[in-house]
Write a protein that holds these residues in place. Structure first.
Motif, PDB file in Angstrom:
ATOM      1  N   ILE B  19     -16.526   2.569  14.401  1.00  0.00           N
ATOM      2  CA  ILE B  19     -17.427   2.017  15.412  1.00  0.00           C
ATOM      3  C   ILE B  19     -18.366   3.136  15.840  1.00  0.00           C
ATOM      4  N   ASN B  20     -19.580   2.789  16.170  1.00  0.00           N
ATOM      5  CA  ASN B  20     -20.469   3.726  16.848  1.00  0.00           C
ATOM      6  C   ASN B  20     -20.632   3.302  18.295  1.00  0.00           C
ATOM      7  N   TRP B  36     -23.014  -5.229  23.246  1.00  0.00           N
ATOM      8  CA  TRP B  36     -22.299  -5.269  21.973  1.00  0.00           C
ATOM      9  C   TRP B  36     -23.304  -5.683  20.895  1.00  0.00           C
ATOM     10  N   LEU B  37     -23.576  -4.792  19.957  1.00  0.00           N
ATOM     11  CA  LEU B  37     -24.618  -5.032  18.949  1.00  0.00           C
ATOM     12  C   LEU B  37     -23.999  -5.265  17.573  1.00  0.00           C
ATOM     13  N   MET B  38     -24.346  -6.388  16.978  1.00  0.00           N
ATOM     14  CA  MET B  38     -23.764  -6.783  15.688  1.00  0.00           C
ATOM     15  C   MET B  38     -24.756  -6.482  14.558  1.00  0.00           C
ATOM     16  N   HIS B  39     -24.267  -5.902  13.482  1.00  0.00           N
ATOM     17  CA  HIS B  39     -25.145  -5.530  12.364  1.00  0.00           C
ATOM     18  C   HIS B  39     -25.401  -6.723  11.448  1.00  0.00           C
ATOM     19  N   HIS B  46     -23.552   1.807  11.407  1.00  0.00           N
ATOM     20  CA  HIS B  46     -24.686   2.737  11.558  1.00  0.00           C
ATOM     21  C   HIS B  46     -26.015   2.009  11.644  1.00  0.00           C
ATOM     22  N   ASN B  47     -25.985   0.728  11.326  1.00  0.00           N
ATOM     23  CA  ASN B  47     -27.222  -0.019  11.076  1.00  0.00           C
ATOM     24  C   ASN B  47     -28.213   0.055  12.222  1.00  0.00           C
ATOM     25  N   TRP B  48     -27.769  -0.261  13.434  1.00  0.00           N
ATOM     26  CA  TRP B  48     -28.664  -0.255  14.599  1.00  0.00           C
ATOM     27  C   TRP B  48     -29.168   1.152  14.916  1.00  0.00           C
TER      28      TRP B  48
END
Lengths: 265, 252
Positions: B19-20, B36-39, B46-48
């Motif tokens: 997790i980042n 909470w950010l979903m890729h 790492h995407n976001w």
């Protein structure tokens, strides 16, 4: 265990820093268990990854329910350098504040440990002696004895950190200064766990230990002669014994102030 | 701000996961609001961080941001696989709140958002776990139930079957419209929904099907808001603008 690779901006160092933190994974079985935090300082020429590469720190931390914080001191002996950055303020003030704010650790010194080997052993000592209100336990594994003149002739880096040997001996970065200051506030002295190699019984190491013992008495001071199976296991063996000692001492609720002055094991 | 990459053991999934995190440790508050950010479909934890200025956005607004990696699961409890939905919505909040006591625990302190497959994931998780998330930011998000499916043995079909099973899923919890309808029958607080898409997005039609469903609900119970970006496609720039608009819209 949870492994955290942290990047933060340090105000004391005026640059971004990287930390590795190992923390017990919260689950039902360990709820309510006493939380302890250990700042683990590396030897000269190494960095925040050293203890993870040189020891079984994760296993010991898991067994004893420690959160372990690994940071880089960049050959600074973890002090405010005479010509350089303020590593002493970083380790002794900024990082504890970060851990309290982010990880929610209480301020009680009984929960806070600091330990190191070589340069890290020196750093652990000077940091804890300067901040006895924060650190209740010191693990000191063959700390570098900076009164040895030959060190100063061999390593010009020491002058960047401390100035000359003469300047060092009277500065706030010297152990002597820290010990004298501590004598004025003895009630808050941390517990000291001091390791030396059995083969390395140089007078200077014993002399350093005796100085510490004189000041810290009647608080409990333990010295261990560590005999690892191989040379490279020395820091690992010291770390394991230190963490076990802290766990056993605080879990059994020993009254630290009544322990004998020193015990040789 | 500090940025962390965590590696932890998930009991729900039976393996270690990455997790980042972005944490606002210098905020003078006892309680962090958490985004909470979903890729997306080919992304990870790492995407976001790599494709947006999310760190600067978090710093400006004093937010904690959690970015879990969920392999190629669309964030669902897979029909023939692992329960990634429970991992993100139940296990992770419990673990992270225990590790970081300042993380907000109320649903109004925890909002979820995502782009593309992550947008679908944010809708799926927000509607499946309304007790956890108070608002959803769904960006370029269609309903998986509207995707064409043919059991032809192709790799695409196999992946679809692993996640959602075979056949029509429009009347299953994998359908956003089904979830949205079913949740109205329960006596629970409903998440606010912000939905955005670029006019040149190749899946605009799927987004509009979702829009049509929510806009037809009487009384707009989800406080549903749709925004179309006239200049954007399925791109990083659309994602950046949309996440900032979502945060503005919900008052963060």
């Amino acid at each position: 265990m949870i492994w955290m690779h942290v990047q933060m901006d340090s105000t004391a160092l005026n640059m971004p820093v990287t930390l590795e933190i190992l923390a017990p994974q919260p689950h039902g079985d360990n709820e309510g268990q006493k939380r302890r935090i250990l700042f683990l300082l590396h030897d000269y020429g190494e960095d925040h990854t050293w203890w993870m590469r040189s020891s079984m720190v994760e296993q010991y931390a898991s067994r004893n329910s420690f959160t372990v914080v690994l940071m880089s001191g960049d050959n600074s002996f973890f002090v405010n350098m005479k010509q350089g950055r303020r590593y002493g303020d970083f380790v002794g003030q900024e990082l504890p504040l970060y851990c309290r704010e982010v990880l929610g650790f209480p301020q009680s010194p009984d929960c806070w440990c600091i330990a190191g080997c070589g340069m890290g052993g020196y750093g652990a000592l000077i940091t804890a002696l300067r901040h006895p209100d924060i650190f209740g336990w010191i693990g000191c594994f063959s700390p570098t004895d900076l009164t040895e003149e030959f060190l100063w002739m061999r390593n010009r880096q020491l002058e960047l950190v401390f100035g000359s040997l003469e300047e060092y001996t009277v500065s706030q970065n010297s152990l002597l200064w820290a010990l004298k200051r501590l004598q004025t506030i003895q009630d808050e002295a941390p517990e000291l766990f001091y390791c030396i190699k059995e083969r390395d019984c140089r007078e200077q190491q014993r002399g350093l230990f005796e100085s510490l013992n004189d000041v810290l008495y009647p608080h409990s001071v333990r010295i261990r002669h560590v005999v690892p199976k191989e040379e490279w296991r020395y820091p690992d063996t010291c770390l394991e014994q230190f963490m076990n000692y802290v766990s056993e001492s605080s879990d059994s609720n020993n009254v630290k102030r009544e322990a004998p002055a020193k015990k040789e094991v | 701000m500090s940025q962390m990459e965590l590696n932890l053991m998930s009991r729900v999934l039976g393996m270690r996961m990455d997790i980042n995190l972005i944490l606002p440790e210098r905020e003078k508050t006892d309680c962090w609001r958490v985004l909470w950010l979903m890729h997306g479909g080919h992304g990870d934890h790492h995407n976001w961080l790599r494709k947006t200025r999310i760190r600067q956005i978090a710093e400006e607004r004093g937010l904690a941001v959690v970015m879990p990696g969920v392999h190629a699961s669309c964030f669902v409890n897979m029909k023939n696989g692992l329960r990634y939905g429970d991992y993100v919505a139940l296990e992770l909040p419990a673990v992270l709140r225990s590790l970081f006591p300042k993380m907000g625990r109320e649903r109004i302190q925890n909002y979820i958002a995502g782009f593309s497959n992550g947008g679908y994931g944010s809708l799926y998780l927000g509607l499946s776990y309304p007790q956890v998330f108070g608002a959803i930011g769904a960006m370029a998000a269609g309903d998986q139930a509207d995707n064409l499916y043919e059991a032809d043995g192709s790799e695409q079909a196999e992946n679809r079957e692993l996640m959602f099973g075979k056949g029509d899923i429009s009347q299953t919890p994998y359908s956003i419209k089904y979830l949205g309808g079913e949740l109205l029958k329960q006596n629970v607080p409903l998440p606010y929904i912000f939905h955005a898409c670029g006019r040149f997005d190749p899946w605009l039609d799927k987004n509009l099907l979702v829009r049509n469903f929510f806009e037809k609900l009487e009384g707009n119970p989800y406080h549903y808001y749709f925004r179309m970006y006239s200049e954007h496609a399925h791109t990083a720039s659309c994602r950046m603008e949309a996440v900032q608009d979502f945060l503005e819209h919900i008052g963060w």
